[in-house]
Write an enzyme that holds these catalytic residues in place. Structure first.
Site, PDB file in Angstrom:
ATOM      1  N   ARG A  45      61.189  52.529  42.196  1.00 49.90           N
ATOM      2  CA  ARG A  45      60.552  51.582  40.969  1.00 49.90           C
ATOM      3  C   ARG A  45      59.625  50.332  42.026  1.00 49.90           C
ATOM      4  O   ARG A  45      59.196  50.275  43.347  1.00 49.90           O
ATOM      5  CB  ARG A  45      62.138  50.823  40.939  1.00 49.90           C
ATOM      6  CG  ARG A  45      63.299  50.292  41.784  1.00 49.90           C
ATOM      7  CD  ARG A  45      62.997  49.692  42.524  1.00 49.90           C
ATOM      8  NE  ARG A  45      62.535  48.280  42.197  1.00 49.90           N
ATOM      9  CZ  ARG A  45      61.988  47.092  43.121  1.00 49.90           C
ATOM     10  NH1 ARG A  45      61.743  47.682  44.658  1.00 49.90           N
ATOM     11  NH2 ARG A  45      61.521  46.139  42.734  1.00 49.90           N
ATOM     12  N   ASP A 241      53.906  43.392  36.557  1.00 50.50           N
ATOM     13  CA  ASP A 241      53.708  44.524  36.954  1.00 50.50           C
ATOM     14  C   ASP A 241      52.535  45.446  35.728  1.00 50.50           C
ATOM     15  O   ASP A 241      51.728  46.296  35.763  1.00 50.50           O
ATOM     16  CB  ASP A 241      54.934  45.007  35.827  1.00 50.50           C
ATOM     17  CG  ASP A 241      56.027  45.840  36.776  1.00 50.50           C
ATOM     18  OD1 ASP A 241      57.130  44.209  36.660  1.00 50.50           O
ATOM     19  OD2 ASP A 241      56.409  46.515  37.095  1.00 50.50           O
TER      20      ASP A 241
END
Ligand code: MRU
Length: 366
Positions: A45, A241
């Site tokens: 991740r 992100d």
């Protein structure tokens, strides 16, 4: 330093982050679907790391895709690209990496004399994935050099989630600034938000700080405001992100309240991001797709159900911090006011001519 992913002899190995900090377990991926599963299940991740994983997934997919030429391979890889892009919607790095892999393949497919062979294309895709990985580490080192300029000797630095070596090709983005400041001999103390519900702060950032020997304190997410109000935090730094063209920043859920509380308490709030995490095609953060995950992540802690069965649960994985709360975005090209990052689109930026570059040791609002 911990490593999230590696490729060796046509195989991809992913460190299972869901088992950290208690167990080191490497997952061997032989098919692109194995990589996609690892991304979806948060075995790997962090935006840059899942971009790298996706690139390696494409290279893996190319090994078995049925094609007689590089051109045929381009079409055969469509389901692979779609499958990887569908894993996690918020981080733009997957799309960024997929676009790079497509461009590399297109270059081989359009080589003079009717295009390259399948084996040339497969080789080129492995090499491109490797390059993406190597470049990410170099970029993070540069981000670290810029970012460390905003950290003074004696500072207490707040961070949220994990934007560390484990979230990237290596060295991290937000943590790059922390690691670089530490390597420069600055005495710093890091306050780590635990980051509910998946606890990337408590499990991963705490581990990275411990391994680097950087003094740290773990807090619950809802403690940050109290410490900011007491004046016990000098600056906050996080990753992203996806950052939109207007400087709005999507990052792990809970980032937005940290940024608002920083502004309320006149504490600078920095975002560290490689250009691969900036989506210049997205005008504002309001349009960034926000991943909603399994409610069970919220209703249970460490596999044990804590909420009564049958209650409604909402599990948004990310939030958007409006640009007005962001002091500066620290990229590999330097630090910028959030409203100025649009000038970096299309590689037109020239550091020597730019007025919006913040090369000094301080951001002026500090
Ligand atoms: O859900 P995750 O663990 O992938 O979320 C990670 C983050 O929010 C990070 O802060 C972000 O990806 C930047 S990593 C350099």
């Amino acid at each position: 330093m911990l490593k999230a992913i590696e490729q060796k002899k046509g195989k991809v190995r992913i460190l299972d982050q869901s088992r950290l900090p208690h167990e080191i377990f490497w997952i061997e991926c032989r098919r692109w679907q194995d990589v996609a599963k690892c991304i979806k299940e948060l075995k790997i991740r962090g935006a840059p790391a899942i971009g790298i994983a996706a690139a390696m997934g494409v290279a893996l997919g190319a090994q078995t895709a049925k094609a007689g030429s590089a051109r045929e391979l381009y079409n055969a890889l469509r389901p692979v690209l779609e499958g990887l892009l569908a894993t996690r919607p918020t981080a733009v790095n997957i799309k960024w990496a997929a676009d790079r892999m497509k461009a590399r393949l297109a270059a081989v497919a359009s080589a003079p004399g009717g295009g390259g062979s399948v084996s040339e294309a497969r080789e080129a895709l492995w090499r491109e994935a490797e390059l993406i990985h190597e470049e990410d580490i170099r970029i993070n080192r540069t981000i670290g050099q810029w970012g460390a300029q905003f950290i003074r000797d004696g500072d207490v630095v707040l961070t949220h989630c994990n934007a560390g070596a484990l979230a990237t090709g290596g060295y991290g983005t937000a943590t790059a600034a922390i690691f670089a400041a530490n390597e420069q001999g600055k005495r710093i103390h890091v306050i780590v938000d635990e980051t509910r519900p998946v606890l990337q702060g408590a499990r991963l950032t705490a581990l990275e700080m411990k391994e680097a020997g950087i003094p740290m304190t773990l807090i619950t997410d809802n403690s940050a405001g109290a410490l900011l109000r007491k004046g016990e935090i000098n600056l906050a730094i996080v990753g992203t992100d996806r950052t939109a063209r207007n400087g709005d920043v999507a990052n792990k859920i809970g980032t937005y309240p940290v940024a608002v509380l920083c502004k309320e308490n006149r504490v600078p709030f920095y975002v560290a991001a490689p250009l691969s995490s900036i989506d210049f095609s997205m005008p504002s953060g309001d349009m960034i797709p926000i991943e909603e995950r399994d409610p069970e992540e919220v209703a249970s802690v460490a596999g044990r159900r804590i909420a009564p069965r049958g209650v409604n649960v909402r599990n948004m994985a990310f939030d958007v911090t409006p640009a007005r709360y962001v002091t500066a975005i620290i990229t590999e090209l330097g630090a910028f006011r959030p409203g100025e990052i649009k000038k970096l689109a299309g590689g037109r930026y020239r550091p020597e001519r730019a007025k919006y570059f913040l090369p000094g040791a301080r951001c002026s609002s500090r």
